[in-house]
Design a protein around this motif. Structure first.
Motif, mmCIF file in Angstrom:
data_model
loop_
_atom_site.group_PDB
_atom_site.id
_atom_site.type_symbol
_atom_site.label_atom_id
_atom_site.label_comp_id
_atom_site.label_asym_id
_atom_site.label_seq_id
_atom_site.Cartn_x
_atom_site.Cartn_y
_atom_site.Cartn_z
ATOM 1 N N GLY A 73 9.840 -4.136 1.323
ATOM 2 C CA GLY A 73 9.408 -3.595 0.033
ATOM 3 C C GLY A 73 9.552 -4.569 -1.120
ATOM 4 N N ASN A 106 0.836 -12.647 12.004
ATOM 5 C CA ASN A 106 0.178 -11.537 11.312
ATOM 6 C C ASN A 106 0.106 -11.779 9.811
ATOM 7 N N PRO B 254 -7.115 -4.987 10.009
ATOM 8 C CA PRO B 254 -6.140 -4.892 11.103
ATOM 9 C C PRO B 254 -4.933 -4.063 10.649
ATOM 10 N N ALA B 255 -4.376 -3.277 11.568
ATOM 11 C CA ALA B 255 -3.264 -2.392 11.210
ATOM 12 C C ALA B 255 -2.087 -3.174 10.624
ATOM 13 N N GLY B 256 -1.936 -4.443 11.064
ATOM 14 C CA GLY B 256 -0.794 -5.233 10.606
ATOM 15 C C GLY B 256 -0.899 -5.703 9.167
ATOM 16 N N ARG B 257 -2.093 -5.591 8.569
ATOM 17 C CA ARG B 257 -2.241 -6.065 7.187
ATOM 18 C C ARG B 257 -1.762 -4.985 6.236
ATOM 19 N N LEU B 258 -0.617 -5.226 5.606
ATOM 20 C CA LEU B 258 -0.100 -4.257 4.644
ATOM 21 C C LEU B 258 -0.665 -4.601 3.261
ATOM 22 N N SER B 259 -0.811 -3.564 2.451
ATOM 23 C CA SER B 259 -1.533 -3.726 1.187
ATOM 24 C C SER B 259 -0.910 -4.804 0.308
ATOM 25 N N ASN B 260 -1.774 -5.499 -0.395
ATOM 26 C CA ASN B 260 -1.363 -6.542 -1.317
ATOM 27 C C ASN B 260 -1.080 -5.889 -2.673
ATOM 28 N N MET B 261 -0.223 -6.505 -3.486
ATOM 29 C CA MET B 261 -0.006 -6.008 -4.844
ATOM 30 C C MET B 261 -0.501 -7.049 -5.826
ATOM 31 N N THR B 374 7.679 -0.306 11.040
ATOM 32 C CA THR B 374 6.272 -0.668 10.763
ATOM 33 C C THR B 374 5.519 -1.033 12.051
ATOM 34 N N CYS B 375 5.851 -0.338 13.141
ATOM 35 C CA CYS B 375 5.263 -0.710 14.435
ATOM 36 C C CYS B 375 3.859 -0.156 14.611
ATOM 37 N N ASN B 376 3.451 0.749 13.704
ATOM 38 C CA ASN B 376 2.104 1.321 13.724
ATOM 39 C C ASN B 376 1.806 2.236 14.914
ATOM 40 N N LEU B 393 5.868 2.240 3.053
ATOM 41 C CA LEU B 393 5.994 0.931 2.401
ATOM 42 C C LEU B 393 6.024 1.084 0.877
ATOM 43 N N ARG B 397 8.933 0.016 -1.680
ATOM 44 C CA ARG B 397 8.722 -0.888 -2.823
ATOM 45 C C ARG B 397 9.375 -0.334 -4.076
#
Lengths: 265, 440
Positions: A73, A106, B254-261, B374-376, B393, B397
């Motif tokens: 986070g 990744n 892709p599931a592994g891409r977590l959102s950008n800020m 975060t294993c999806n 996530l 944050r």
């Protein structure tokens, strides 16, 4: 230096000579510092060296991708790391990256592009599969794993995160071993328990640790070798095997180590 | 008085239409309380995703038995709507089986298909009830599945069984009345499936049969209207509609891409003395991460409304499997419950009302979100592409970036990355020492 010494060029060395390697091998923090994971790094470099792959590493210029910070986070710390790494890699004009860590893989592949880092990124399982496809690593028959039961543990950050299920299995096929699947595999593969920055803290209260649950599944297959493709999974599964007091008859190896052993490296 | 049934019918239809429209607008307003996120790109891919996952039920088939039973209920629901159309026309114009003269010889075949589906729906729902209440399939259990969610599921299944019984008894008595040449009951040809039920009703006289037929007809349509209203109240059954937009607006990365800020990027670049993109100025940071539902994206909120509480996510979650408090299903249910609460506050106390509660803290605890690897697995398991990891996530944050409340060992990891450029406390100058291993 003796003639057999393996030389690991850094980007800085090559740049000083006006050279650019074909591939950057991104070692990652685990691969650089973790005792067990250092053997994976060494095995992979031995393979690259034997096949005369034109590669280099960043060496001391490499820095954590920020992956665990992002998943914990701490987006700010992640971006500081990411932006700095991208600055370094773009300055060297890097086009293609190979790494043995699915977490680094990744993040660089999927999360760096939005911050200005656009590279072709391969996990070492994909890279090894390419070498096999190109005939550079060949099935020779025999070898110490012939006919032995091996079970492959899917890393979440390769499998569900990036749909890489077959490359590591194809790599293992070359060993001529008997590949056995765990109860939960591929899309249903069970996490080792380390992802999402869990590697860096104690688990929340529960009745079992995740790595124990996964190790038990691996042991149930009767395999004597658990193949991993991730340094974090390696730690979790090795700890699991130790916890079950099976370390004398069950070994956890990375796919690169298995190939290196097979090639007599 | 002759038109009384038609007037009553019209009133019922309008009232339910009004109620449903109001409910849709309420749900839409609640979803739009979320932050904006661009999910309007790549329409072709989105359409394909919706067709495969929502219409085609692709992900349901990871578990074949429930998938087939669910398919019966789903196809039954869609196809029997043709019958409902006939009922509505008959109801408004005082006609009876208006489609019979239209489809002529095909009409009995059409009814036979409906009857087959009605029986399949009935049997499937009965099996579902047994799975929930007698066999007690584990994934339907859990902390979040007590009280209303448990009752909701049983109400839905019971209503569906009741509707099918109404439909079948209506056809059975109609069939007998047709053979007796009763006025109003025009001969349409035999109905195959309810033909077998005729012996049950044969002893009854015409007026009793007409009563059963009319009762079945009215109960069926009133039941459907009531059920349609029920779906839009506070029921998991909303998934039958919202699964379509929900899968259309799926995360395609892709599931592994977590959102950008992006709002963080500018600060980072300024700190590192790097040129800042001119276009980056519009990002005015409100709150980092999410504390309450309004901080999440509208897609997260739409997903909360799409959850049908099947528990496939939780049954695959490594944390849940090993006894941790985290249950991805609970994350979604809590998000929906909190969103409904915020929506009620807006209606009753105005849109600026603060009730002093929040999603994180009052609904979801820190212990739950900290257990996620975060294993999806939950994302992979969800038949309608819900992404609980995204919510987890964003809550993390908030906890880390706004409240600086990380577990001590995470703080250690952060400071190692900051100072030593690795999550462990090694000297950065030792990074290449592994080379010694090569030549040992």
């Amino acid at each position: 230096m003796s003639e057999n010494m393996i030389n690991v060029p850094t980007m800085a060395d090559l740049a000083a000579k006006g050279l650019t390697p074909e591939i950057l091998f991104w070692v990652g923090c685990a691969g650089s510092f973790d005792e067990r994971a250092k053997s994976i790094t060494a095995a992979f470099v031995k393979i690259l060296n034997k096949l005369s792959v034109n590669f280099a590493v960043l060496g001391t210029e490499e820095s954590c991708t920020g992956e665990p910070a992002k998943r914990a986070g701490n987006e700010f710390l992640f971006q500081v790391q990411a932006v700095s790494n991208i600055e370094v890699m773009n300055a060297y004009g890097i086009k293609k990256i190979v790494t043995a860590c699915p977490h680094c893989f990744n993040t660089i592949k999927n999360e760096y592009p939005e911050l200005g880092g656009n590279y072709e990124v391969l996990h070492h399982s994909e890279f090894l599969q390419q070498l096999i496809n190109e005939g550079k690593i060949k099935l020779q028959g025999g070898g110490e794993f012939k006919g032995k039961k091996i079970t492959y543990h899917d890393s979440c950050y390769l499998g569900r995160s990036n749909n890489i299920y077959e490359a590591p299995r194809k790599v293992l096929e070359i060993l001529d071993a008997e590949l056995v699947e765990m109860k939960r595999s591929r899309t249903k593969g069970l996490c080792c328990g380390a992802g999402g920055a869990q590697m860096f803290k104690e688990p929340e209260p529960g009745f079992k640790d995740i790595n124990i649950e996964r190790t038990e599944e691996a042991i149930e297959t009767g395999a004597k070798v658990i193949a991993a493709a991730c340094p974090f999974c390696m730690t979790m599964l090795s700890d699991g095997v130790k916890n079950k007091e099976k370390e004398s008859d069950i070994k956890v190896y990375d796919i690169a180590e298995l190939i290196a052993k097979y090639e007599g490296l | 008085m002759e038109f009384l049934p038609q007037v009553i019918f019209l009133l019922l239809l309008s009232a339910s239409g009004f109620f449903i429209t109001k409910s849709i607008l309420r749900i839409r307003r609640n979803i739009l309380l979320g932050r904006d996120i661009n999910r309007y790109d790549r329409p072709g891919e989105r359409l394909k995703m919706m067709t495969l996952v929502a219409l085609g039920q692709k992900k349901m088939f990871k578990r074949p038995l429930p998938a087939i039973l669910h398919l019966f209920v789903y196809v039954g629901f869609i196809i029997i709507n043709i019958e409902v159309l006939e009922i509505i026309i008959d109801g408004l114009f005082g006609t009876h089986r208006i489609f019979a003269p239209v489809f002529k010889g095909l009409y009995p075949s059409l009814i036979n298909i409906f009857e087959f589906l009605a029986i399949s729906v009935l049997v499937s729902c009965a099996i579902f009830l047994v799975r929930r209440n007698i066999i007690k399939v584990k994934r339907f259990d859990g902390e979040e599945m007590k009280r209303w969610p448990k009752l909701d599921a049983n109400i839905i299944l019971s209503i569906e069984i009741f509707l099918m019984i109404c439909f079948l008894s209506m056809n059975t008595s109609d069939g007998i009345l047709q053979t007796r040449g009763s006025e109003h009951y025009i001969a349409t040809g035999d109905f195959f499936f309810t033909g077998f039920l005729k012996p049950l009703f044969n002893g009854l006289d015409n007026s009793e049969l007409i009563f059963i037929e009319r009762f079945g007809w009215w109960a069926h349509i009133i039941g459907i209207l009531a059920f349609a209203m029920y779906v839009f109240t506070d029921s998991k059954h909303l998934h039958i509609f919202i699964a379509f937009p929900n899968t259309y607006f799926s995360k395609l990365d892709p599931a592994g891409r977590l959102s950008n800020m992006p709002e963080v990027t500018k600060e980072v670049k300024l700190m590192l003395n790097l040129p800042v993109d001119a276009g980056n100025d519009n990002a005015a940071p409100g709150r980092f991460g999410a504390k309450d539902v309004q901080d999440l994206t509208w897609k997260n909120l739409m997903e909360a409304y799409s959850c049908t509480e099947c528990g496939r996510c939780t049954s695959q979650c490594p944390a849940n499997l090993t006894g941790k408090k985290l249950s991805p299903r609970k994350i979604m249910m809590d998000t929906r419950d909190r969103l409904e609460e915020v929506g009620r506050n807006i209606e009753e106390k105005g849109k600026d009302h603060q009730d002093g509660k929040s999603l994180l803290g009052d609904y979801i605890t820190v212990e739950e979100i900290m257990a996620c690897t975060t294993c999806n697995a939950c994302v992979e398991a969800c038949p309608v592409n819900i992404d609980p990891v995204s919510i987890i996530l964003q809550l993390r944050r908030f906890k880390i970036m706004e409240e600086s409340q990380a577990p001590a060992s995470w703080n250690g990891m952060f400071s190692n990355i900051e100072n030593n450029f690795a999550p462990w406390k090694f000297s950065p100058s030792d990074r290449l020492n592994w080379v010694q291993k090569l030549n040992q």
